[in-house]
Structures are given as structure tokens and as C-alpha cells.
Design a protein around this motif. Structure first.
Motif, PDB file in Angstrom:
ATOM      1  N   LYS A   1       0.936   3.851   1.735  1.00  0.00           N
ATOM      2  CA  LYS A   1      -0.326   3.402   2.341  1.00  0.00           C
ATOM      3  C   LYS A   1      -0.195   3.318   3.855  1.00  0.00           C
ATOM      4  O   LYS A   1      -1.117   3.708   4.597  1.00  0.00           O
ATOM      5  CB  LYS A   1      -0.675   2.021   1.754  1.00  0.00           C
ATOM      6  CG  LYS A   1      -1.939   1.401   2.330  1.00  0.00           C
ATOM      7  CD  LYS A   1      -3.181   2.184   1.978  1.00  0.00           C
ATOM      8  CE  LYS A   1      -4.429   1.445   2.438  1.00  0.00           C
ATOM      9  NZ  LYS A   1      -5.663   2.218   2.156  1.00  0.00           N
TER      10      LYS A   1
ATOM     11  N   GLU B   1      -7.626  -8.623   5.450  1.00  0.00           N
ATOM     12  CA  GLU B   1      -7.011  -7.335   5.171  1.00  0.00           C
ATOM     13  C   GLU B   1      -5.911  -7.069   6.182  1.00  0.00           C
ATOM     14  O   GLU B   1      -5.925  -7.595   7.295  1.00  0.00           O
ATOM     15  CB  GLU B   1      -8.038  -6.195   5.219  1.00  0.00           C
ATOM     16  CG  GLU B   1      -8.630  -5.959   6.586  1.00  0.00           C
ATOM     17  CD  GLU B   1      -9.569  -4.761   6.581  1.00  0.00           C
ATOM     18  OE1 GLU B   1      -9.605  -4.042   5.565  1.00  0.00           O
ATOM     19  OE2 GLU B   1     -10.246  -4.537   7.585  1.00  0.00           O
TER      20      GLU B   1
ATOM     21  N   PRO C   1       0.995  -3.649   2.413  1.00  0.00           N
ATOM     22  CA  PRO C   1       0.892  -2.285   1.877  1.00  0.00           C
ATOM     23  C   PRO C   1       2.261  -1.607   1.749  1.00  0.00           C
ATOM     24  O   PRO C   1       3.183  -1.891   2.518  1.00  0.00           O
ATOM     25  CB  PRO C   1       0.022  -1.568   2.916  1.00  0.00           C
ATOM     26  CG  PRO C   1      -0.725  -2.655   3.612  1.00  0.00           C
ATOM     27  CD  PRO C   1       0.187  -3.839   3.617  1.00  0.00           C
ATOM     28  N   ASP C   2       2.372  -0.689   0.795  1.00  0.00           N
ATOM     29  CA  ASP C   2       3.626   0.042   0.635  1.00  0.00           C
ATOM     30  C   ASP C   2       3.713   1.169   1.664  1.00  0.00           C
ATOM     31  O   ASP C   2       2.785   1.422   2.430  1.00  0.00           O
ATOM     32  CB  ASP C   2       3.764   0.575  -0.788  1.00  0.00           C
ATOM     33  CG  ASP C   2       2.607   1.486  -1.174  1.00  0.00           C
ATOM     34  OD1 ASP C   2       1.936   2.041  -0.273  1.00  0.00           O
ATOM     35  OD2 ASP C   2       2.351   1.654  -2.376  1.00  0.00           O
TER      36      ASP C   2
END
Length: 251
Positions: free
Chosen positions: A37, A87, A33-34
Motif C-alpha cells: 500500500k 487515515e 499500511p503494509d
């Protein structure tokens, strides 16, 4: 006719099970994630972390990431991210001047890391980490049992950055592996209930540039965090809790 239906159905179920297994546990990690996020996850109502800056994304391997950060009230924190069940998940975080041990694989001490993040105003020169096992003596039903004390220490330079990390030293790894085997053997022994083995723990001290050994207290805000079974908090040790001030010492 019935057999002609069951065989294809069984084949489809097997393919479905294999696909689910691969998707959850074996598929390569997705793009990490960036920053936006990451900040949103840390700042959600459950975590209550007001992030001001993500300092760096440090990949320990392709599925585990260490991210130090700064909060809006100058708190310095660490966060641990893990690719799990298809995830990227926040597996733990803490704010406040307290290093942590991350045991990525609890059975493999070579995957154990110590990590920290201190405000620069503390002017730290270096950190000293300890692995300690207290000595003990007991008498049960006339049988005497003595456990020697163990102390091993490791120095890590504070460096120019507020944060850092180090893997568990190799001699610590060997000791932990031996202790795990001893514990497993004793758990299978009839004497386990009579002579429960003492457990080792991790400790730390910090030394400032002027040579002072004291808890780095800046900034004076409350620390908090969250973590699972894969992390250990390290205990700050006063001088009277150290046996010897020599590297690799033991008693």
C-alpha cells in the motif's frame, strides 16, 4: 409537543457532533499500511516515485512514521507519514541528497526531527548539522539595533545504514523556545515594524571517510519531493559560511 421534539433532536445532534469529533481527531490510529500500500501511494501519478525498496518503518510516536526508501534508479528518499483525519496520510517526501527537518508540532521543538538518506557509495563518515542566526545591524530613525550571530552545531554519525534521524539537540530546543517567545513579544510590540528580528535557519555538511567535506553527489539523478508547512529543507553550507568549527560555538 414542539418542545418534546426539539429536545431529543438537539440531543441527537450533540451526540452526532461528538462522534464526528472523536472519529476524526481522537480515535486511536488504525493499523499502519503494509509495504504494498505504501508503494502504491508513493508511486501514484501525482508523486511519480518508482519505489524499489522500503527500507524500514520507524515510528517516532503512535501517529508519525518515518520511512526511508530506495527508488528504481538508486535514488535514496525519505517519506513522512501521519495519522490525520482518521487515515494514514503521506505528509511529505523527498528524493536526493538533502536532509529535512520534520516539525511534528511547530510550537514544540522537542518534536522536531532531522532525517536523511544517502547512497552508500558516498562513503560518509558523519554529518554536521547547524542552527545559524546571522548577525545584523540597522539604524532606523537614529536608533541603532544590533543582533548577535548564533551558530550551534551537532554531529551525527553516518553509521552502517544509508539512512538515519535525530531529534533536535536539547540546547537547540531551548534556543528555539526562547526565540519563539521573543518573536511573539516583538510581534506585539510597536517596534516590530522598525526592528524585525532575524530568523534562524538550519544548515548541514557531510564529511566522507577520507575527511573530505563536500556535497554527496552520488547518484547523479535529479532530486524532487513534496511537503507541507511541517517540513524544512536544510541548506548545505560551504566552509566559508561557517563561523567557527567548534561544537556549540556562537558569535
Amino acid at each position: 409537543m414542539r418542545k418534546n421534539v426539539l429536545v431529543p433532536l438537539l440531543f441527537i445532534l450533540i451526540l452526532l457532533a461528538v462522534g464526528i469529533l472523536y472519529w476524526y481527531y481522537l480515535a486511536p490510529p488504525a493499523t499502519f499500511p503494509d509495504q504494498e500500500k505504501l508503494e502504491a501511494i508513493l508511486s501514484n501519478p501525482y508523486n511519480r516515485v518508482e519505489v524499489a525498496e522500503i527500507q524500514e518503518m520507524i515510528f517516532l510516536d503512535d501517529k508519525h512514521v518515518y520511512i526511508p526508501f530506495i527508488t528504481q534508479d538508486e535514488g535514496h528518499g525519505i517519506s513522512l507519514w501521519e495519522w490525520k483525519k482518521h487515515e494514514w496520510q503521506l505528509s511529505g517526501f523527498s528524493i536526493g541528497n538533502m536532509p529535512k527537518v520534520w516539525k511534528i508540532d511547530s510550537e514544540d521543538p522537542s518534536s522536531h526531527y532531522i532525517m536523511w538518506n544517502f547512497h552508500p557509495e558516498n562513503n560518509l563518515d558523519y554529518l554536521t548539522f547547524f542552527l545559524i542566526k546571522e548577525r545584523g545591524f540597522s539604524v532606523t530613525e537614529g536608533k541603532q539595533h544590533y543582533e548577535p550571530g548564533i551558530q550551534m552545531d551537532y554531529r551525527a554519525e553516518a553509521g552502517e545504514k544509508s539512512y538515519g534521524y535525530t531529534s533536535i539537540p536539547s540546547d537547540w530546543q531551548k534556543y528555539i523556545e526562547a526565540d519563539n517567545k521573543l518573536l511573539a513579544a516583538m510581534n506585539d510590540s510597536l517596534f516590530a515594524d522598525f526592528f524585525p528580528p532575524a530568523q534562524y535557519y538550519f544548515g548541514w555538511q557531510s564529511t566522507s571517510i577520507d575527511g573530505t567535506i563536500e556535497y554527496p553527489s552520488y547518484p547523479d539523478n535529479n532530486g524532487f519531493g513534496s511537503g507541507g508547512q511541517s517540513t524544512d529543507t536544510i541548506r548545505f553550507l560551504n566552509e566559508n559560511e561557517i563561523y567557527l568549527n567548534e561544537t556549540g560555538s556562537s558569535e
